[in-house]
Design a protein around this motif. Structure first.
Motif, PDB file in Angstrom:
ATOM      1  N   LEU A 183      -5.321  23.230  16.689  1.00  0.00           N
ATOM      2  CA  LEU A 183      -5.789  23.260  18.129  1.00  0.00           C
ATOM      3  C   LEU A 183      -4.615  22.650  19.079  1.00  0.00           C
ATOM      4  O   LEU A 183      -5.164  23.067  20.118  1.00  0.00           O
ATOM      5  N   GLU A 184      -4.168  22.063  19.540  1.00  0.00           N
ATOM      6  CA  GLU A 184      -3.453  21.370  20.325  1.00  0.00           C
ATOM      7  C   GLU A 184      -2.691  21.746  20.453  1.00  0.00           C
ATOM      8  O   GLU A 184      -1.914  21.760  21.763  1.00  0.00           O
ATOM      9  N   HIS A 185      -1.685  23.768  19.916  1.00  0.00           N
ATOM     10  CA  HIS A 185      -0.817  24.070  20.012  1.00  0.00           C
ATOM     11  C   HIS A 185      -1.161  25.312  20.565  1.00  0.00           C
ATOM     12  O   HIS A 185      -0.585  26.013  20.721  1.00  0.00           O
ATOM     13  N   PHE A 186      -2.930  25.851  21.073  1.00  0.00           N
ATOM     14  CA  PHE A 186      -2.667  27.110  21.192  1.00  0.00           C
ATOM     15  C   PHE A 186      -2.759  27.122  22.776  1.00  0.00           C
ATOM     16  O   PHE A 186      -3.480  26.306  22.925  1.00  0.00           O
ATOM     17  N   LEU A 187      -2.157  28.424  23.098  1.00  0.00           N
ATOM     18  CA  LEU A 187      -2.134  28.655  24.400  1.00  0.00           C
ATOM     19  C   LEU A 187      -3.271  28.852  24.607  1.00  0.00           C
ATOM     20  O   LEU A 187      -4.331  28.647  26.302  1.00  0.00           O
ATOM     21  N   ASN A 188      -4.573  29.918  24.238  1.00  0.00           N
ATOM     22  CA  ASN A 188      -5.529  30.432  24.237  1.00  0.00           C
ATOM     23  C   ASN A 188      -6.146  29.787  23.354  1.00  0.00           C
ATOM     24  O   ASN A 188      -6.832  30.783  22.862  1.00  0.00           O
ATOM     25  N   LEU A 189      -6.547  28.658  23.969  1.00  0.00           N
ATOM     26  CA  LEU A 189      -6.983  28.056  22.948  1.00  0.00           C
ATOM     27  C   LEU A 189      -9.412  29.196  22.725  1.00  0.00           C
ATOM     28  O   LEU A 189      -9.636  29.124  22.044  1.00  0.00           O
ATOM     29  N   GLY A 190      -9.747  29.419  24.794  1.00  0.00           N
ATOM     30  CA  GLY A 190     -10.930  29.571  24.503  1.00  0.00           C
ATOM     31  C   GLY A 190     -10.895  31.615  23.709  1.00  0.00           C
ATOM     32  O   GLY A 190     -11.998  31.435  23.166  1.00  0.00           O
ATOM     33  N   ASP A 191      -9.919  31.629  23.251  1.00  0.00           N
ATOM     34  CA  ASP A 191     -10.100  32.677  22.405  1.00  0.00           C
ATOM     35  C   ASP A 191      -9.317  32.781  21.258  1.00  0.00           C
ATOM     36  O   ASP A 191     -10.545  33.084  20.110  1.00  0.00           O
ATOM     37  N   VAL A 192      -8.994  31.636  20.840  1.00  0.00           N
ATOM     38  CA  VAL A 192      -8.884  31.422  19.735  1.00  0.00           C
ATOM     39  C   VAL A 192     -10.427  30.804  18.778  1.00  0.00           C
ATOM     40  O   VAL A 192     -11.017  31.122  17.980  1.00  0.00           O
ATOM     41  N   LEU A 193     -11.034  30.388  20.046  1.00  0.00           N
ATOM     42  CA  LEU A 193     -12.093  29.426  19.254  1.00  0.00           C
ATOM     43  C   LEU A 193     -13.469  30.903  19.141  1.00  0.00           C
ATOM     44  O   LEU A 193     -14.433  31.463  18.017  1.00  0.00           O
ATOM     45  N   ALA A 194     -13.213  32.022  20.069  1.00  0.00           N
ATOM     46  CA  ALA A 194     -14.127  32.699  20.664  1.00  0.00           C
ATOM     47  C   ALA A 194     -13.855  33.650  19.014  1.00  0.00           C
ATOM     48  O   ALA A 194     -14.779  34.602  18.477  1.00  0.00           O
ATOM     49  N   GLU A 195     -12.411  34.177  18.249  1.00  0.00           N
ATOM     50  CA  GLU A 195     -12.338  33.970  17.399  1.00  0.00           C
ATOM     51  C   GLU A 195     -12.805  33.416  16.027  1.00  0.00           C
ATOM     52  O   GLU A 195     -12.983  34.396  14.988  1.00  0.00           O
ATOM     53  N   ILE A 196     -12.536  32.453  15.891  1.00  0.00           N
ATOM     54  CA  ILE A 196     -13.082  31.712  15.272  1.00  0.00           C
ATOM     55  C   ILE A 196     -15.054  32.326  14.939  1.00  0.00           C
ATOM     56  O   ILE A 196     -15.740  32.281  13.670  1.00  0.00           O
ATOM     57  N   HIS A 197     -15.654  31.927  15.765  1.00  0.00           N
ATOM     58  CA  HIS A 197     -17.133  32.227  15.893  1.00  0.00           C
ATOM     59  C   HIS A 197     -17.703  33.841  15.135  1.00  0.00           C
ATOM     60  O   HIS A 197     -17.903  34.076  14.934  1.00  0.00           O
ATOM     61  N   ARG A 198     -16.276  34.803  15.802  1.00  0.00           N
ATOM     62  CA  ARG A 198     -16.554  36.604  15.204  1.00  0.00           C
ATOM     63  C   ARG A 198     -16.631  36.448  14.250  1.00  0.00           C
ATOM     64  O   ARG A 198     -17.220  37.310  12.767  1.00  0.00           O
TER      65      ARG A 198
END
Ligand SMILES: [Zn+2]
Length: 257
Positions: free
Chosen positions: A74-89
């Protein structure tokens, strides 16, 4: 590693994702479990079932995964908000999420970023409770537990260098394993005596249906070579006065705690 506690309890037929896997952030689970590993860049030696993809735009249907593992990613993702949304989906409402990240305020992470000129750590996390609350809010998964993690400074180990040794490494005894063993022993002694967190790395978080056997003890005895950690009860110390253990994974000698 702490994620093995969840892997052990997976039901047959479970679907597991290693998100931001690098060359494989944990051994692929055996048994009747479907496993997939995703990263934006293809590593030199890809793990089994590797798929190159953007973690912020995952090529999976909704509610695919029973377990998603973000092990030091998670510390590496520039688009952390998008990544968390994709985990949710993509995670099932009954699924589990495991996240391990460095605490950006620790000596370990500061040294890593200084030595590796940033090291790709674009998201500095300095509060376990704030990060847990953010992940809980965005993924909809209940925060089940947090476990403090210790460092082994394995990134300073000269045997782990992938190219020429950074000149700054000579400030740390050239990254020899002998100097690392001495440094870790010294830092742990200071932590015990003065209550500092010099040997801290960060946290492991468990969300959702993470099982019943989460051990929240401080995760120590991390190998200075391979970075794997082992519960003290599974190790045999060499002596009482100068206790060391041989890493079950790579055979390297380590200070025992
Ligand atoms: Zn090891």
């Amino acid at each position: 590693m702490p994620v093995t506690e969840i892997l052990r309890e997976l039901a047959p037929g479970s679907v597991v994702l290693d998100l931001g896997c690098g060359s494989g952030s944990f051994p692929a689970p055996g048994g009747p479990v479907t496993f997939c590993a995703v990263d934006l860049e293809t590593p030199p030696v890809p793990p089994a079932r590797f798929l190159q993809a953007d973690a912020g735009r995952l090529p999976f249907r909704a509610w695919t995964f029973d377990l998603i593992v973000c092990n030091h990613s998670l510390e590496h993702f520039l688009n952390l908000g998008d990544v968390l949304a994709e985990i949710h989906r993509t995670i099932k409402p009954s699924g589990a999420l495991y996240v391990a990240v460095p605490d950006s305020t620790t000596l370990s992470d500061r040294l890593y970023r200084w030595l590796a000129r940033g090291g790709g750590h674009v998201n500095p996390f300095s509060s376990a409770s704030e990060l847990a609350a953010r992940i809980e809010r965005t993924t909809g998964l209940r925060h089940a537990a947090t476990r403090p993690l210790c460092t082994s400074f394995s990134f300073l180990n000269r045997k782990n260098a992938r190219g020429p040794l950074p000149r700054r490494l000579w400030l740390f005894g050239g990254g020899t394993e002998c100097s690392l063993r001495i440094a870790i022993r010294l830092l742990r002694m200071l932590d015990r005596t003065f209550g500092t967190g010099l040997s801290s790395y960060g946290w492991a978080f468990y969300f959702g249906n993470a099982g019943s056997a989460i051990d929240t003890r401080r995760w120590r005895n991390v190998c200075i070579r391979c970075g794997s950690a082992h519960p003290p009860e599974s190790l045999r110390a060499t002596s009482r006065w100068w206790p060391e253990f041989t890493c079950p994974q790579c055979g390297t000698l380590n200070p025992f705690e």
